[in-house]
Design a protein around this motif. Sequence first.
Motif, mmCIF file in Angstrom:
data_model
loop_
_atom_site.group_PDB
_atom_site.id
_atom_site.type_symbol
_atom_site.label_atom_id
_atom_site.label_comp_id
_atom_site.label_asym_id
_atom_site.label_seq_id
_atom_site.Cartn_x
_atom_site.Cartn_y
_atom_site.Cartn_z
ATOM 1 N N HIS A 84 68.043 72.078 -55.154
ATOM 2 C CA HIS A 84 68.713 71.201 -56.126
ATOM 3 C C HIS A 84 69.719 70.287 -55.434
ATOM 4 O O HIS A 84 70.027 70.454 -54.237
ATOM 5 N N ALA A 85 70.228 69.348 -56.189
ATOM 6 C CA ALA A 85 71.306 68.489 -55.692
ATOM 7 C C ALA A 85 72.592 69.307 -55.613
ATOM 8 O O ALA A 85 72.919 70.047 -56.547
ATOM 9 N N ALA A 86 73.316 69.163 -54.513
ATOM 10 C CA ALA A 86 74.568 69.917 -54.331
ATOM 11 C C ALA A 86 75.599 69.009 -53.656
ATOM 12 O O ALA A 86 75.998 69.231 -52.510
ATOM 13 N N PRO A 87 76.057 67.962 -54.344
ATOM 14 C CA PRO A 87 76.977 67.005 -53.717
ATOM 15 C C PRO A 87 78.284 67.641 -53.246
ATOM 16 O O PRO A 87 78.934 67.107 -52.336
ATOM 17 N N TRP A 88 78.695 68.749 -53.813
ATOM 18 C CA TRP A 88 79.924 69.430 -53.400
ATOM 19 C C TRP A 88 79.815 70.017 -51.989
ATOM 20 O O TRP A 88 80.821 70.363 -51.384
ATOM 21 N N ASN A 89 78.574 70.121 -51.480
ATOM 22 C CA ASN A 89 78.364 70.667 -50.131
ATOM 23 C C ASN A 89 77.997 69.569 -49.137
ATOM 24 O O ASN A 89 77.406 69.846 -48.089
ATOM 25 N N ALA A 90 78.339 68.323 -49.438
ATOM 26 C CA ALA A 90 77.905 67.188 -48.616
ATOM 27 C C ALA A 90 78.284 67.347 -47.144
ATOM 28 O O ALA A 90 77.535 66.926 -46.256
ATOM 29 N N ALA A 91 79.419 67.957 -46.865
ATOM 30 C CA ALA A 91 79.877 68.082 -45.475
ATOM 31 C C ALA A 91 78.995 69.019 -44.655
ATOM 32 O O ALA A 91 79.055 68.999 -43.405
ATOM 33 N N TYR A 92 78.159 69.818 -45.329
ATOM 34 C CA TYR A 92 77.392 70.835 -44.600
ATOM 35 C C TYR A 92 75.909 70.526 -44.455
ATOM 36 O O TYR A 92 75.208 71.230 -43.737
ATOM 37 N N ASN A 142 75.436 79.715 -63.570
ATOM 38 C CA ASN A 142 76.597 80.586 -63.694
ATOM 39 C C ASN A 142 76.406 81.770 -62.764
ATOM 40 O O ASN A 142 75.416 82.501 -62.871
ATOM 41 N N SER A 143 77.330 81.957 -61.846
ATOM 42 C CA SER A 143 77.209 82.999 -60.830
ATOM 43 C C SER A 143 77.135 84.402 -61.423
ATOM 44 O O SER A 143 76.580 85.319 -60.810
ATOM 45 N N GLU A 144 77.665 84.592 -62.616
ATOM 46 C CA GLU A 144 77.652 85.925 -63.223
ATOM 47 C C GLU A 144 76.220 86.375 -63.550
ATOM 48 O O GLU A 144 75.924 87.566 -63.575
ATOM 49 N N THR A 145 75.314 85.402 -63.779
ATOM 50 C CA THR A 145 73.938 85.757 -64.135
ATOM 51 C C THR A 145 73.146 86.274 -62.942
ATOM 52 O O THR A 145 72.078 86.864 -63.112
ATOM 53 N N TYR A 195 80.962 80.544 -59.370
ATOM 54 C CA TYR A 195 80.702 79.178 -59.834
ATOM 55 C C TYR A 195 80.198 79.184 -61.266
ATOM 56 O O TYR A 195 79.663 80.162 -61.757
ATOM 57 N N ASN A 196 80.378 78.066 -61.927
ATOM 58 C CA ASN A 196 79.860 77.811 -63.269
ATOM 59 C C ASN A 196 79.825 76.298 -63.447
ATOM 60 O O ASN A 196 80.831 75.674 -63.750
ATOM 61 N N LYS A 197 78.645 75.694 -63.194
ATOM 62 C CA LYS A 197 78.590 74.230 -63.180
ATOM 63 C C LYS A 197 77.206 73.744 -63.592
ATOM 64 O O LYS A 197 76.213 74.479 -63.502
#
Length: 388
Positions: A315-323, A287-290, A297-299
Amino acid sequence: MLRTHIRIPLFLIAAASLTACSAATAGERPSASGAPKDDTPAKVTVVPPAAGRPLTVTATGGTLATVKVVDADGAVLAGRTGAGGSSWASDRKAAPGTTYTVEVTARGAGGKETKDSTSFSTPEAAEVNKLTLAPGKNTTVGVAHPLSIVFDRPVTNKADVERQLKVTTSVPTEGSWGWLKDYSGKDRADWRPRAYWKPGTKVTLDATLNGTDSGDGWFVRDYRTGFTVAAQSQVIKVDLDRKKLSVVRDGRTVRTIPVSGGTPGGDKRSWRGTAVLMAKEGTINMNSETVGLGDAYNKDVDYSMRLTWSGMYAHAAPWNAAYFGRANKSSGCIGMSTENATSFYASVRVGDPFEITGEQTKGVVAEGNGYGAWNLDWTAWQAKSALR
């Protein structure tokens, strides 16, 4: 034999004495010179110490043959007799809130043996200091994991405490303690070698702290722990300029993984320097607030490997696959594909160093933000010892 059990305030002296006639009387056995033998016993004095001070025993008019000191659990408070044999002092300090029984055998000037026994108790500690040790006992860790102690209460008598911390290694290893503030704000002492541990080294800590005053609380027990360094050296090199992570085993690069690091130009940049893998935490909620990044983000994140207390992970970050391998677009972590994260997670070990480089990072990992001691050169680290 005199047996007493007393609870004695600080600094009060308790004397246990053996007495007899000072002159020979009719029927006494004469000495070789024809004069009556002197059977005057030695006068024994036991001085109950304040907590944190050695126990002393003295003999007047004779010598100490044996001195045995035990606590209520039967643990022996060892000591040694001084030159001439008329005094004895404990090697260890008396602990607070402890009852000791002292048994003494003394010899008078004429050789007469007498025995004495007395007991006393030291006052309870007003405050007790405790500690947390890392790595865990009997664990196997990577070549960069320091021996780390976090104290529950402040330590102002750092030199006194450090003197009681003995590190032994199965192979000759140059190392030093360094005092720092943990990320939690607590006092912490880390022992690191000059260079990464030699693979296979066995490390033992004997913290003989019972009876030691930390300055803001007493230690009321000893601690012992030990761990083993993995048989193979593994160093993770992360090049954020080239967006790649390399696994180096025993000096040979065995794998390269495309990654995406922290986004340049703001609070989402990654740290650089050497960060030590602190824990493999699996799937966790991030959680980005921490970490002070608002609601960015919060995932749930898979294959999470903690590198700092401030929240930098690999860590695994499949949402950033394009980068991956192309651009740094994370919120400060080192992200990779789920496929790569799965096998990489399985291959790394707590204590492996991540050597992170990159021009557009936000600074070097501080020594208390995880295990950042490797970011100080050897001279600077030695200077953090309380005994140098």
